[in-house]
Write an enzyme that holds these catalytic residues in place. Sequence first.
Site, PDB file in Angstrom:
ATOM      1  NE  ARG A  75      11.823  66.998  45.020  1.00 38.77           N
ATOM      2  CZ  ARG A  75      11.334  68.239  44.895  1.00 38.77           C
ATOM      3  NH1 ARG A  75      12.001  69.162  44.216  1.00 38.77           N
ATOM      4  NH2 ARG A  75      10.168  68.548  45.436  1.00 38.77           N
ATOM      5  NE  ARG A  97       6.873  70.851  38.277  1.00 38.55           N
ATOM      6  CZ  ARG A  97       7.507  70.995  39.445  1.00 38.55           C
ATOM      7  NH1 ARG A  97       8.692  70.446  39.633  1.00 38.55           N
ATOM      8  NH2 ARG A  97       6.961  71.700  40.411  1.00 38.55           N
ATOM      9  CG  HIS A 162      14.357  72.519  37.944  1.00 42.54           C
ATOM     10  ND1 HIS A 162      15.138  71.874  38.868  1.00 42.54           N
ATOM     11  CD2 HIS A 162      13.646  73.441  38.642  1.00 42.54           C
ATOM     12  CE1 HIS A 162      14.904  72.385  40.073  1.00 42.54           C
ATOM     13  NE2 HIS A 162      14.003  73.343  39.950  1.00 42.54           N
ATOM     14  CG  ASP A 205      16.303  78.978  45.063  1.00 37.86           C
ATOM     15  OD1 ASP A 205      16.511  79.073  43.835  1.00 37.86           O
ATOM     16  OD2 ASP A 205      15.200  78.677  45.542  1.00 37.86           O
ATOM     17  CD  GLU A 262      16.753  75.079  38.350  1.00 40.30           C
ATOM     18  OE1 GLU A 262      15.791  75.742  37.933  1.00 40.30           O
ATOM     19  OE2 GLU A 262      16.922  74.827  39.558  1.00 40.30           O
TER      20      GLU A 262
HETATM   21  O1  TA6 Z   1      14.617  76.298  40.541  1.00 36.03           O
HETATM   22  C1  TA6 Z   1      14.809  76.396  41.921  1.00 36.03           C
HETATM   23  C2  TA6 Z   1      13.495  76.143  42.612  1.00 36.03           C
HETATM   24  O2  TA6 Z   1      12.536  77.059  42.172  1.00 36.03           O
HETATM   25  C3  TA6 Z   1      13.726  76.186  44.114  1.00 36.03           C
HETATM   26  O3  TA6 Z   1      13.248  77.358  44.701  1.00 36.03           O
HETATM   27  C4  TA6 Z   1      13.082  74.922  44.616  1.00 36.03           C
HETATM   28  O4  TA6 Z   1      11.856  75.132  45.158  1.00 36.03           O
HETATM   29  C5  TA6 Z   1      13.112  74.030  43.402  1.00 36.03           C
HETATM   30  O5  TA6 Z   1      12.989  74.859  42.284  1.00 36.03           O
HETATM   31  C6  TA6 Z   1      12.223  72.819  43.341  1.00 36.03           C
HETATM   32  O6  TA6 Z   1      10.897  73.105  43.080  1.00 36.03           O
HETATM   33  P1  TA6 Z   1       9.796  71.974  43.119  1.00 36.03           P
HETATM   34  O7  TA6 Z   1       8.484  72.635  42.793  1.00 36.03           O
HETATM   35  O8  TA6 Z   1      10.166  70.941  42.096  1.00 36.03           O
HETATM   36  O9  TA6 Z   1       9.822  71.398  44.508  1.00 36.03           O
END
Ligand code: TA6
Length: 288
Positions: A75, A97, A162, A205, A262
């Site tokens: 994260r 990833r 991201h 989002d 992103e």
């Molecule tokens: O890129 C935005 C997103 O798709 C959000 O909807 C949110 O869920 C985020 O990515 C994080 O995703 P993750 O799978 O890393 O928890």
Amino acid sequence: MIQTILNSPVDQQLTDSIALVHYHQLPILLIKHPTCYAAIALQGAHLLFWHPKQTNQPVIWLSEKSEFNTGNAIRGGVPICWPHFAERGEPKHGFARLLPWQLITYQENTTSVKLSLQLKNSSASQPYLKKPFCLTTTIELGSTCHMSLTCQAELEATTALHTYFNVSDISHIKISGLGDQYQERLTTINPPATKGEVTFNQEVDRIYTAPEPVSILHDIDRTVKITHVNASDIVVWNPWVEKCNTIPDMQAEGYKQMACIETSRINKPLNCAASPELTTIGFTIELI
Ligand code: TA6
């Protein structure tokens, strides 16, 4: 978290500024250079944080509660989403990833360190993708941060770098250069106005589909310029209070300190069979 990673005992010193360490289950490349501190997990070729020395706080954010376990997404930092963005396939945001990448080259000079890492098809990728593929990422870190991803495979991919940016307080920042058109990813009503920029007073989002090549993150005491290369879309995400409480690897107040901007190819997927310059996306981040 960042300080603990920086203080990890060295397994192998690769250059004056680059060392290999372990943090929990993961091997990590630690960078302590005259211009910056940074770290890259081999899992996901995941840039974890970047702190150029000309500013008080890291520019790229890492969650205090991020887990460093084999096969679990980290994260924060810059997760590489490939071969699909979000829920366009399984697992969410793709497998790149989750798998260990190989360090291919590394070098440094007085202004920066430069590393490249690769992920190729193997028995580990077989459950996710049967076709041959080769992903190469190059990361150059100094007083600026440059990252690129080149994707080679006989397929079309959606992809995102991201990036989680560290902010002083989400309520006080603005992101501009996004263009006026976006696809809403939330089902809730989401009124923040958009005229090429966004501020935050609830979850956001969005996939901005006609962005300018440069996004600007306006914070209270610094301005961050993100120059995107070959992106068709820019995703902006902050989970705000309620969603943040459902994310196990984020602290309750963690959403206040981050905003994702992103660099993406979502509505114009990458034809990964094309020549490398057409299958490369990237960004440069600088403080202005
Ligand atoms: O890129 C935005 C997103 O798709 C959000 O909807 C949110 O869920 C985020 O990515 C994080 O995703 P993750 O799978 O890393 O928890």
